[in-house]
Scaffold this motif. Structure first.
Motif, PDB file in Angstrom:
ATOM      1  N   SER A  11       0.830  -1.203   0.000  1.00 34.99           N
ATOM      2  CA  SER A  11       0.000   0.000   0.000  1.00 34.99           C
ATOM      3  C   SER A  11       0.870   1.261   0.000  1.00 34.99           C
ATOM      4  N   VAL A  12       1.936   1.231   0.765  1.00 28.76           N
ATOM      5  CA  VAL A  12       2.872   2.361   0.791  1.00 28.76           C
ATOM      6  C   VAL A  12       3.546   2.510  -0.571  1.00 28.76           C
ATOM      7  N   VAL A  13       3.895   1.391  -1.195  1.00 31.69           N
ATOM      8  CA  VAL A  13       4.481   1.423  -2.544  1.00 31.69           C
ATOM      9  C   VAL A  13       3.490   2.092  -3.500  1.00 31.69           C
ATOM     10  N   ARG A  14       2.206   1.727  -3.414  1.00 27.98           N
ATOM     11  CA  ARG A  14       1.183   2.337  -4.276  1.00 27.98           C
ATOM     12  C   ARG A  14       1.149   3.855  -4.087  1.00 27.98           C
ATOM     13  N   GLN A  15       1.168   4.285  -2.847  1.00 20.56           N
ATOM     14  CA  GLN A  15       1.138   5.714  -2.558  1.00 20.56           C
ATOM     15  C   GLN A  15       2.382   6.419  -3.089  1.00 20.56           C
TER      16      GLN A  15
END
Length: 65
Positions: A11-15
């Motif tokens: 999720s952090v990678v997506r952001q």
């Protein structure tokens, strides 16, 4: 014990990638991440998967632009 899960890291990678590529549709970014993430399905060692996913998705996104 670290309570951060692989999905939380992804999720952090997506952001991070969405912020880095604001002009690329989020669906394209998500597809690049999902494609990279599925390359590691069934692999026993998961510690570095989010980092490897980010690198693979980043390559995919920069090759397409």
């Amino acid at each position: 014990m670290n309570s951060t899960t692989e999905e939380q890291h992804i999720s952090v990678v997506r952001q991070r990638l969405a912020a880095r590529f604001p002009t690329i549709d989020s669906g394209v970014i998500n597809q690049a991440i999902d494609t990279a993430h599925h390359q590691f399905d069934g692999r026993p060692v998961r510690d570095f998967v989010p980092l490897l996913v980010e690198r693979a998705a980043l390559r995919s996104l920069t090759d397409d632009t």
